[in-house]
Each structure stands twice: as structure tokens, then as C-alpha cells.
Design a protein around this motif. Sequence first.
Motif, PDB file in Angstrom:
ATOM      1  N   ASN A 276       0.831  -1.201   0.000  1.00  0.00           N
ATOM      2  CA  ASN A 276       0.000   0.000   0.000  1.00  0.00           C
ATOM      3  C   ASN A 276       0.867   1.253   0.000  1.00  0.00           C
ATOM      4  OD1 ASN A 276      -2.658  -1.376   0.485  1.00  0.00           O
ATOM      5  ND2 ASN A 276      -1.537  -2.076   2.284  1.00  0.00           N
ATOM      6  N   PRO A 277       0.783   2.067  -1.033  1.00  0.00           N
ATOM      7  CA  PRO A 277       1.585   3.299  -1.078  1.00  0.00           C
ATOM      8  C   PRO A 277       0.999   4.374  -0.153  1.00  0.00           C
ATOM      9  CG  PRO A 277       0.159   3.191  -2.995  1.00  0.00           C
ATOM     10  CD  PRO A 277      -0.023   1.899  -2.241  1.00  0.00           C
ATOM     11  N   LYS A 278       1.810   5.394   0.117  1.00  0.00           N
ATOM     12  CA  LYS A 278       1.298   6.536   0.886  1.00  0.00           C
ATOM     13  C   LYS A 278       0.123   7.139   0.134  1.00  0.00           C
ATOM     14  CE  LYS A 278       5.489   8.256   1.119  1.00  0.00           C
ATOM     15  NZ  LYS A 278       6.577   9.196   1.243  1.00  0.00           N
ATOM     16  N   PRO A 279      -0.872   7.565   0.871  1.00  0.00           N
ATOM     17  CA  PRO A 279      -0.860   7.951   2.277  1.00  0.00           C
ATOM     18  C   PRO A 279      -1.106   6.826   3.270  1.00  0.00           C
ATOM     19  CG  PRO A 279      -2.946   8.604   1.334  1.00  0.00           C
ATOM     20  CD  PRO A 279      -2.125   8.008   0.210  1.00  0.00           C
ATOM     21  N   HIS A 280      -1.151   5.579   2.822  1.00  0.00           N
ATOM     22  CA  HIS A 280      -1.272   4.461   3.755  1.00  0.00           C
ATOM     23  C   HIS A 280       0.006   4.425   4.599  1.00  0.00           C
ATOM     24  CE1 HIS A 280      -1.688   0.385   5.270  1.00  0.00           C
ATOM     25  NE2 HIS A 280      -2.955   0.444   4.888  1.00  0.00           N
ATOM     26  N   PRO A 281      -0.090   4.134   5.892  1.00  0.00           N
ATOM     27  CA  PRO A 281       1.090   4.165   6.756  1.00  0.00           C
ATOM     28  C   PRO A 281       1.951   2.901   6.734  1.00  0.00           C
ATOM     29  CG  PRO A 281      -0.836   3.675   8.064  1.00  0.00           C
ATOM     30  CD  PRO A 281      -1.327   3.969   6.650  1.00  0.00           C
ATOM     31  N   GLU A 282       1.668   1.952   5.851  1.00  0.00           N
ATOM     32  CA  GLU A 282       2.380   0.672   5.849  1.00  0.00           C
ATOM     33  C   GLU A 282       3.902   0.836   5.812  1.00  0.00           C
ATOM     34  OE1 GLU A 282       2.732  -3.497   3.321  1.00  0.00           O
ATOM     35  OE2 GLU A 282       1.494  -1.883   2.536  1.00  0.00           O
TER      36      GLU A 282
ATOM     37  N   VAL B 207       8.945  13.298   9.298  1.00  0.00           N
ATOM     38  CA  VAL B 207       9.019  14.532   8.515  1.00  0.00           C
ATOM     39  C   VAL B 207       8.934  14.146   7.046  1.00  0.00           C
ATOM     40  CG1 VAL B 207      10.385  16.579   7.963  1.00  0.00           C
ATOM     41  CG2 VAL B 207      10.510  15.582  10.261  1.00  0.00           C
ATOM     42  N   GLY B 208       7.995  14.746   6.325  1.00  0.00           N
ATOM     43  CA  GLY B 208       7.840  14.460   4.902  1.00  0.00           C
ATOM     44  C   GLY B 208       7.714  15.744   4.113  1.00  0.00           C
ATOM     45  N   ASP B 209       7.548  15.591   2.810  1.00  0.00           N
ATOM     46  CA  ASP B 209       7.481  16.783   1.955  1.00  0.00           C
ATOM     47  C   ASP B 209       6.193  16.865   1.143  1.00  0.00           C
ATOM     48  OD1 ASP B 209       7.873  14.815   0.065  1.00  0.00           O
ATOM     49  OD2 ASP B 209       9.609  15.765  -0.862  1.00  0.00           O
ATOM     50  N   SER B 210       5.177  16.090   1.534  1.00  0.00           N
ATOM     51  CA  SER B 210       3.926  16.128   0.787  1.00  0.00           C
ATOM     52  C   SER B 210       2.733  15.959   1.733  1.00  0.00           C
ATOM     53  CB  SER B 210       3.888  15.004  -0.260  1.00  0.00           C
ATOM     54  OG  SER B 210       3.736  13.750   0.388  1.00  0.00           O
ATOM     55  N   HIS B 211       1.568  16.281   1.211  1.00  0.00           N
ATOM     56  CA  HIS B 211       0.342  16.091   1.993  1.00  0.00           C
ATOM     57  C   HIS B 211       0.148  14.608   2.305  1.00  0.00           C
ATOM     58  CE1 HIS B 211      -3.476  17.224   3.657  1.00  0.00           C
ATOM     59  NE2 HIS B 211      -4.085  16.328   2.909  1.00  0.00           N
ATOM     60  N   ALA B 212       0.486  13.729   1.368  1.00  0.00           N
ATOM     61  CA  ALA B 212       0.377  12.280   1.599  1.00  0.00           C
ATOM     62  C   ALA B 212       1.263  11.853   2.764  1.00  0.00           C
ATOM     63  CB  ALA B 212       0.742  11.508   0.336  1.00  0.00           C
ATOM     64  N   ASP B 213       2.439  12.476   2.909  1.00  0.00           N
ATOM     65  CA  ASP B 213       3.325  12.169   4.024  1.00  0.00           C
ATOM     66  C   ASP B 213       2.680  12.555   5.353  1.00  0.00           C
ATOM     67  OD1 ASP B 213       5.471  11.149   2.525  1.00  0.00           O
ATOM     68  OD2 ASP B 213       6.288  13.144   2.194  1.00  0.00           O
ATOM     69  N   VAL B 214       2.040  13.711   5.385  1.00  0.00           N
ATOM     70  CA  VAL B 214       1.386  14.175   6.612  1.00  0.00           C
ATOM     71  C   VAL B 214       0.264  13.216   7.004  1.00  0.00           C
ATOM     72  CG1 VAL B 214       0.026  16.036   7.640  1.00  0.00           C
ATOM     73  CG2 VAL B 214       2.002  16.592   6.215  1.00  0.00           C
ATOM     74  N   ILE B 215      -0.517  12.793   6.033  1.00  0.00           N
ATOM     75  CA  ILE B 215      -1.603  11.840   6.300  1.00  0.00           C
ATOM     76  C   ILE B 215      -1.031  10.506   6.776  1.00  0.00           C
ATOM     77  CG2 ILE B 215      -3.466  10.490   5.253  1.00  0.00           C
ATOM     78  CD1 ILE B 215      -3.884  12.922   3.359  1.00  0.00           C
ATOM     79  N   ALA B 216       0.007  10.009   6.105  1.00  0.00           N
ATOM     80  CA  ALA B 216       0.609   8.725   6.469  1.00  0.00           C
ATOM     81  C   ALA B 216       1.201   8.770   7.875  1.00  0.00           C
ATOM     82  CB  ALA B 216       1.679   8.340   5.452  1.00  0.00           C
ATOM     83  N   GLY B 217       1.922   9.825   8.187  1.00  0.00           N
ATOM     84  CA  GLY B 217       2.513   9.956   9.521  1.00  0.00           C
ATOM     85  C   GLY B 217       1.458  10.023  10.604  1.00  0.00           C
ATOM     86  N   GLY B 218       0.410  10.801  10.359  1.00  0.00           N
ATOM     87  CA  GLY B 218      -0.687  10.885  11.324  1.00  0.00           C
ATOM     88  C   GLY B 218      -1.396   9.559  11.486  1.00  0.00           C
ATOM     89  N   SER B 219      -1.597   8.852  10.367  1.00  0.00           N
ATOM     90  CA  SER B 219      -2.258   7.538  10.424  1.00  0.00           C
ATOM     91  C   SER B 219      -1.418   6.510  11.167  1.00  0.00           C
ATOM     92  CB  SER B 219      -2.532   7.027   9.005  1.00  0.00           C
ATOM     93  OG  SER B 219      -3.451   7.863   8.350  1.00  0.00           O
ATOM     94  N   ALA B 220      -0.097   6.702  11.163  1.00  0.00           N
ATOM     95  CA  ALA B 220       0.798   5.806  11.895  1.00  0.00           C
ATOM     96  C   ALA B 220       0.866   6.185  13.373  1.00  0.00           C
ATOM     97  CB  ALA B 220       2.198   5.846  11.282  1.00  0.00           C
ATOM     98  N   GLY B 221       0.188   7.280  13.750  1.00  0.00           N
ATOM     99  CA  GLY B 221       0.157   7.698  15.138  1.00  0.00           C
ATOM    100  C   GLY B 221       1.371   8.488  15.576  1.00  0.00           C
ATOM    101  N   LEU B 222       2.058   9.116  14.614  1.00  0.00           N
ATOM    102  CA  LEU B 222       3.304   9.825  14.913  1.00  0.00           C
ATOM    103  C   LEU B 222       3.130  11.334  14.919  1.00  0.00           C
ATOM    104  CD1 LEU B 222       5.706   7.823  12.593  1.00  0.00           C
ATOM    105  CD2 LEU B 222       5.123   7.391  14.989  1.00  0.00           C
TER     106      LEU B 222
END
Length: 91
Positions: free
Chosen positions: A21-27, A46-61
Motif C-alpha cells: 500500500n503506497p502513501k498515504p497508507h502508513p504501511e 518529517v515528509g514533503d507532501s500532503h500524503a506524508d502528513v496523512i501517512a505519519g498521522g495515520s501511523a500515530g506519529l
Amino acid sequence: MREWGLERFFEVVITGVEVSNPKPHPEGILLAMEQMKAIPAETIYVGDSHADVIAGGSAGLTTAKQTFKHLLECLFISHYNQSNIRKYYPI
């Protein structure tokens, strides 16, 4: 990364080959954290895209977005005091 000699600076590298599963999935983030034995409460993503922000938040970070293109896609910092970090979610 290998071609540029950057591989030595990273403990773990996760690419699309290692995840279903690619980002924004936190896998990918969760897999990297597992391999690093990182503790979510002590990890900043720390990421450089909106998908990174969603993925990090979904991972609980605690998650931040950097605005400089062509830098490291993500940076994991373990054992950091989260009280010094402000969560950033773009509008």
C-alpha cells in the motif's frame, strides 16, 4: 541512493517494492519503525507532501511537513522529546 553513496546514512530504506500500500497508507512507515524498533511516542515523521502528513498521522506519529523539494523524503528521529515538536498539518 547506492549510486550516490547515500545508503550509509540510513539505517532503514523502504521503497514501493517492500510495501503493498503506497502513501498515504502508513504501511511503509510502520514497516520502517518495526525494523528500527522505534517507539511511536518517541518518533517524529518529517515528509514533503500532503500524503506524508496523512501517512505519519495515520501511523500515530508526531508529523511535520518540510517545504524544501529534493531533500530526503522522510526522516525518522527516535528518542526525541516530543514536547519540543509542534504538529504541523497543512490547510
